[in-house]
Design an enzyme around this catalytic site. Structure first.
Site, PDB file in Angstrom:
ATOM      1  N   TYR A   1       0.846  -1.189   0.000  1.00 40.49           N
ATOM      2  CA  TYR A   1       0.000   0.000   0.000  1.00 40.49           C
ATOM      3  C   TYR A   1       0.886   1.246   0.000  1.00 40.49           C
ATOM      4  CZ  TYR A   1      -4.302   2.322  -0.250  1.00 40.49           C
ATOM      5  OH  TYR A   1      -5.304   3.115  -0.733  1.00 40.49           O
TER       6      TYR A   1
ATOM      7  N   GLU B   1     -13.217   4.563  -3.661  1.00 45.35           N
ATOM      8  CA  GLU B   1     -11.824   4.804  -3.309  1.00 45.35           C
ATOM      9  C   GLU B   1     -11.154   5.730  -4.321  1.00 45.35           C
ATOM     10  OE1 GLU B   1     -10.553   3.248  -0.556  1.00 45.35           O
ATOM     11  OE2 GLU B   1      -8.712   4.353  -0.908  1.00 45.35           O
ATOM     12  N   ASP B   2     -10.509   6.766  -3.822  1.00 45.65           N
ATOM     13  CA  ASP B   2      -9.695   7.656  -4.651  1.00 45.65           C
ATOM     14  C   ASP B   2     -10.423   8.249  -5.861  1.00 45.65           C
ATOM     15  OD1 ASP B   2      -7.766   7.342  -2.811  1.00 45.65           O
ATOM     16  OD2 ASP B   2      -6.266   6.435  -4.102  1.00 45.65           O
TER      17      ASP B   2
ATOM     18  N   ASN C   1      -0.292  12.039   1.801  1.00 44.31           N
ATOM     19  CA  ASN C   1       0.443  10.892   1.264  1.00 44.31           C
ATOM     20  C   ASN C   1       0.900  11.199  -0.151  1.00 44.31           C
ATOM     21  OD1 ASN C   1      -0.129   9.178   3.502  1.00 44.31           O
ATOM     22  ND2 ASN C   1      -2.192   8.902   2.718  1.00 44.31           N
TER      23      ASN C   1
ATOM     24  N   LYS D   1      -5.970  -2.287  -1.269  1.00 46.78           N
ATOM     25  CA  LYS D   1      -6.928  -2.131  -0.162  1.00 46.78           C
ATOM     26  C   LYS D   1      -7.561  -3.469   0.191  1.00 46.78           C
ATOM     27  CE  LYS D   1      -7.334   2.007   1.460  1.00 46.78           C
ATOM     28  NZ  LYS D   1      -7.959   3.301   1.629  1.00 46.78           N
TER      29      LYS D   1
ATOM     30  N   ASP E   1     -13.963   5.579   1.663  1.00 46.39           N
ATOM     31  CA  ASP E   1     -12.905   5.499   2.666  1.00 46.39           C
ATOM     32  C   ASP E   1     -12.131   6.803   2.794  1.00 46.39           C
ATOM     33  OD1 ASP E   1     -11.447   3.957   4.587  1.00 46.39           O
ATOM     34  OD2 ASP E   1      -9.756   4.130   3.216  1.00 46.39           O
ATOM     35  N   ASP E   2     -11.966   7.519   1.686  1.00 41.91           N
ATOM     36  CA  ASP E   2     -11.208   8.775   1.751  1.00 41.91           C
ATOM     37  C   ASP E   2     -11.937   9.792   2.625  1.00 41.91           C
ATOM     38  OD1 ASP E   2      -9.367   7.817  -0.232  1.00 41.91           O
ATOM     39  OD2 ASP E   2     -11.012   8.080  -1.641  1.00 41.91           O
TER      40      ASP E   2
ATOM     41  N   ARG F   1      -7.965  10.225  -8.630  1.00 42.09           N
ATOM     42  CA  ARG F   1      -7.150  10.916  -7.612  1.00 42.09           C
ATOM     43  C   ARG F   1      -6.452   9.847  -6.798  1.00 42.09           C
ATOM     44  NH1 ARG F   1      -8.066  11.642  -1.912  1.00 42.09           N
ATOM     45  NH2 ARG F   1      -6.917   9.778  -2.373  1.00 42.09           N
TER      46      ARG F   1
HETATM   47  P1  NAD Z   1      -8.274  16.485  -2.257  1.00 38.05           P
HETATM   48  O1  NAD Z   1      -7.641  16.642  -3.576  1.00 38.05           O
HETATM   49  O2  NAD Z   1      -9.722  16.180  -2.155  1.00 38.05           O
HETATM   50  O3  NAD Z   1      -7.999  17.799  -1.391  1.00 38.05           O
HETATM   51  C1  NAD Z   1      -6.795  18.522  -1.385  1.00 38.05           C
HETATM   52  C2  NAD Z   1      -7.075  19.876  -0.786  1.00 38.05           C
HETATM   53  O4  NAD Z   1      -5.838  20.572  -0.634  1.00 38.05           O
HETATM   54  C3  NAD Z   1      -7.972  20.765  -1.656  1.00 38.05           C
HETATM   55  O5  NAD Z   1      -8.945  21.352  -0.849  1.00 38.05           O
HETATM   56  C4  NAD Z   1      -7.025  21.841  -2.171  1.00 38.05           C
HETATM   57  O6  NAD Z   1      -7.665  23.084  -2.363  1.00 38.05           O
HETATM   58  C5  NAD Z   1      -6.050  21.925  -1.015  1.00 38.05           C
HETATM   59  N1  NAD Z   1      -4.796  22.564  -1.399  1.00 38.05           N
HETATM   60  C6  NAD Z   1      -4.092  22.454  -2.547  1.00 38.05           C
HETATM   61  N2  NAD Z   1      -3.022  23.259  -2.515  1.00 38.05           N
HETATM   62  C7  NAD Z   1      -3.058  23.901  -1.338  1.00 38.05           C
HETATM   63  C8  NAD Z   1      -2.231  24.871  -0.719  1.00 38.05           C
HETATM   64  N3  NAD Z   1      -1.155  25.340  -1.322  1.00 38.05           N
HETATM   65  N4  NAD Z   1      -2.572  25.301   0.502  1.00 38.05           N
HETATM   66  C9  NAD Z   1      -3.661  24.822   1.126  1.00 38.05           C
HETATM   67  N5  NAD Z   1      -4.477  23.896   0.594  1.00 38.05           N
HETATM   68  C10 NAD Z   1      -4.183  23.444  -0.616  1.00 38.05           C
HETATM   69  O7  NAD Z   1      -7.466  15.347  -1.526  1.00 38.05           O
HETATM   70  P2  NAD Z   1      -7.913  14.537  -0.220  1.00 38.05           P
HETATM   71  O8  NAD Z   1      -8.621  13.297  -0.588  1.00 38.05           O
HETATM   72  O9  NAD Z   1      -8.593  15.444   0.722  1.00 38.05           O
HETATM   73  O10 NAD Z   1      -6.489  14.091   0.330  1.00 38.05           O
HETATM   74  C11 NAD Z   1      -5.552  15.049   0.761  1.00 38.05           C
HETATM   75  C12 NAD Z   1      -4.304  14.346   1.244  1.00 38.05           C
HETATM   76  O11 NAD Z   1      -4.624  13.603   2.419  1.00 38.05           O
HETATM   77  C13 NAD Z   1      -3.717  13.357   0.253  1.00 38.05           C
HETATM   78  O12 NAD Z   1      -2.324  13.447   0.255  1.00 38.05           O
HETATM   79  C14 NAD Z   1      -4.129  12.031   0.784  1.00 38.05           C
HETATM   80  O13 NAD Z   1      -3.224  11.002   0.454  1.00 38.05           O
HETATM   81  C15 NAD Z   1      -4.131  12.294   2.273  1.00 38.05           C
HETATM   82  N6  NAD Z   1      -4.985  11.359   3.008  1.00 38.05           N
HETATM   83  C16 NAD Z   1      -4.467  10.778   4.113  1.00 38.05           C
HETATM   84  C17 NAD Z   1      -5.212   9.872   4.811  1.00 38.05           C
HETATM   85  C18 NAD Z   1      -4.662   9.239   6.046  1.00 38.05           C
HETATM   86  O14 NAD Z   1      -3.596   9.565   6.455  1.00 38.05           O
HETATM   87  N7  NAD Z   1      -5.345   8.346   6.679  1.00 38.05           N
HETATM   88  C19 NAD Z   1      -6.493   9.553   4.380  1.00 38.05           C
HETATM   89  C20 NAD Z   1      -7.012  10.181   3.242  1.00 38.05           C
HETATM   90  C21 NAD Z   1      -6.248  11.102   2.565  1.00 38.05           C
END
Ligand code: NAD
Length: 562
Positions: free
Chosen positions: A111, A253-254, A417, A182, A276-277, A164
């Site tokens: 993963y 997912e994603d 991530n 997953k 899940d996200d 994504r």
């Molecule tokens: P997403 O694309 O839905 O959201 C990203 C957000 O970041 C958007 O709102 C965007 O406007 C914002 N953004 C972009 N550039 C920016 C900047 N310069 N300043 C501030 N904000 C900014 O993605 P997501 O699904 O919400 O995931 C976000 C991150 O969280 C990913 O890296 C994902 O891998 C991680 N994530 C981690 C976990 C975990 O740790 N369990 C779970 C889910 C997602």
């Protein structure tokens, strides 16, 4: 005892002998039934295997030793991924036994982060097909296509549209690596039967120019479909899968967040599904925060939380924390006032002059607009900083030192991530707060040494939550996944964090206990389903025992020919 008809209609935990109809090379080539060099003399005789496998009969431990040696010989992560997937494709029992014994070390391979790399190179490293591919060009035929899947029983489907993938963006059909990974975690962590899992990618095209130009790309070569055309395709696939397996759990997912929220809202009341996200992330982050409260001695409903990033993960986490605050006595409106969202444009406010995406509106503020995180930290004086922005280094020294000025023990979750996207590293968080911090990341980091003490910071990995939720929903045959299920799962997980874990700086339990953790989460999910009257299965007297009895164990059973 049910008779087995060959391909993997394989329920192992309660059985002492497995009835198998396949023979000879067909048996060796079936990954669910293959024992490789471990077929016994009796089985070699009975199933016409003499000459087809080497003469020495290996023990299971010898096989584990061999695959471990081979795994260690690979000197790149992608090499390790390819090796593990090849094992997955050849012998599922051995694969899952190896994975379970090395979960902490191998999860970053199967993963995040390595799966991201594997998806990026999918067309180049592809060996053998796994899961189902639903291309847009097959619109109108998805019902027929879904019937090509060989299994009549499916418990969990993980589906992506590849739009994504982790923090890596649009990877089209190559995103299939995510559902595969997953579902491997569902099996390893919660004992869902491998043959009852189904990874799916819905290929609606890709806007990734690099992929479109790559001769070895395996998806359809056209720009992503949008609007009604997009939703019609997703709907046809979801309905086809639901009609064939009405009790199966569908995990989205994603998906990009412009689709993730509408899809979740469309299906969550109609069928057994979750995203899940959004919800899994919410659950795992809330669990980490609840455990962090045990260190800071704070109260959930007194926290002030800044989110960097306002996408699926941010809203999922915020909604789950709001649910927790409501549980502690605040109204929903009061709870939401404790959140400040920052996106790529700055603080999310009603007045900043752009049209806010639907999912941000609940958290938009009336405050004066501020552009930078540092400004917002100065004004708000937050107790929690949540990084879900995919902006590596965004939690810089100035930001963290400013936060520390106003709070004894800042809680900093840098969840983006893969590892390279993390808003800050554990050592930065410790150094810039003089060691007074509760830190968690989204991707794994090695333990750090700070002032002579070793800290093993926690990884807010969704795998703590989603496998247990899926197991619970499957065991009690829930008809829906509700927010209370995720909230209860988060509370259960937080309560499983030991004092020793907290002393080491980690707000999540040790992954080596994941099966125990998943079984307790599954019980709590079943309890919610029973109390909400949405379970088909009658409640057994000993729910924990019942849940555990339903979990797949990766061990060889003796075979008998049908
Ligand atoms: P997403 O694309 O839905 O959201 C990203 C957000 O970041 C958007 O709102 C965007 O406007 C914002 N953004 C972009 N550039 C920016 C900047 N310069 N300043 C501030 N904000 C900014 O993605 P997501 O699904 O919400 O995931 C976000 C991150 O969280 C990913 O890296 C994902 O891998 C991680 N994530 C981690 C976990 C975990 O740790 N369990 C779970 C889910 C997602």
């Amino acid at each position: 005892m049910p008779k087995q008809k060959g391909y993997s209609k394989t329920i192992r935990s309660q059985q002492k002998v497995l009835h198998v109809s396949k023979k000879g090379i067909d048996l060796v080539r079936d990954p669910m039934l293959n024992k490789g060099t471990a077929f016994s003399e009796k089985e070699r005789e009975e199933f016409n295997l003499y000459g087809l496998v080497p003469p020495h009969v290996s023990t299971f431990e010898e096989q584990i030793k061999r695959v471990t040696e081979n795994y260690r010989r690979k000197d790149t992560d992608i090499g390790k991924y390819i090796f593990l997937e090849a094992l997955h494709d050849r012998n599922e029992i051995l694969y899952y036994a190896l994975l379970l014994r090395n979960l902490e070390g191998m999860t970053p391979i199967i993963y995040t982060p390595t799966v991201g790399l594997a998806c990026q190179q999918y067309g180049h490293i592809f060996r053998r097909t796994r899961g189902m591919y639903m291309p847009a060009s097959a619109k109108g035929n998805f019902r027929k296509i879904i019937n090509n899947w060989p299994e009549d029983k499916v418990d969990v489907i993980v589906v992506t549209d590849g739009s994504r993938i982790l923090g890596l963006g649009d990877l089209g059909t190559s995103g299939i690596g995510i559902p595969i990974g997953k579902l491997a975690l569902y099996v390893a962590c919660a004992g869902i039967y491998p043959s009852r899992t189904l990874p799916v990618v819905i290929d609606v095209g890709t806007n990734n120019e690099k992929l479109l130009k790559d001769h070895l790309y395996l998806g359809e070569r056209h720009p992503r479909l949008t609007g009604e055309e997009y939703y019609d395709i997703i709907d046809e696939c979801v309905v086809a899968a639901h009609e064939r397996w009405p009790k199966a759990l569908i995990q989205f997912e994603d998906f990009t967040n412009d689709h993730a929220f509408p899809l979740l809202n469309k299906y969550r009341k109609k069928l057994l599904c979750f995203n899940d996200d959004i919800q899994g992330t919410g659950g795992v982050a809330l669990a980490g925060i609840l455990a962090a409260m045990r260190i800071t001695k704070g109260k959930l409903n007194e926290q002030k939380i800044i989110f960097l990033g306002a996408g699926s993960a941010a809203v999922g986490i915020a909604d789950m924390i709001v649910a927790g605050m409501v549980e502690e006595g605040l109204s929903k409106q009061e709870a939401r006032k404790r959140f400040w969202f920052i996106d790529s444009k700055g603080l999310v406010t009603y007045t900043r002059g752009d049209k806010l995406a639907e999912h941000k509106i609940a958290y938009a503020r009336n405050d004066k607009f501020q552009k930078t995180l540092l400004e917002v930290v100065k004004t708000v004086k937050p107790t929690i900083l949540m990084g879900v922005s995919k902006q590596p280094g965004a939690f810089n020294e100035k930001v963290i030192r400013e936060m520390k000025k106003h709070v004894d023990i800042p809680i900093i979750f840098a969840l983006s991530n893969p590892t390279s996207k993390s808003e800050c590293t554990p050592i930065q968080a410790y150094e810039w707060t003089d060691g007074n911090v509760v830190y968690a990341s989204g991707s794994p980091f090695d333990p750090i040494k700070y002032k002579g003490k070793t800290y093993t910071t926690g990884q807010g990995n969704n795998m703590y939550i989603f496998p247990g939720v899926g197991l619970g929903a499957t065991v009690c045959k829930a008809t829906k996944i509700t927010d209370s299920m995720f909230y209860t799962a988060a509370k259960t997980l937080a309560n499983l964090v030991s004092k020793e874990d907290l002393k080491k700086g980690r707000v999540y339990p040790d992954l080596k206990d994941i099966r125990e953790i998943s079984s307790h989460i599954a019980v709590s999910v079943c309890e919610v389903a029973y109390s909400e009257g949405i379970a088909w299965e009658k409640r057994p007297d000993n729910l924990l025992e019942f849940v555990k009895s339903k979990m797949f164990q990766p061990v060889y059973l003796p075979y008998k020919a049908v």
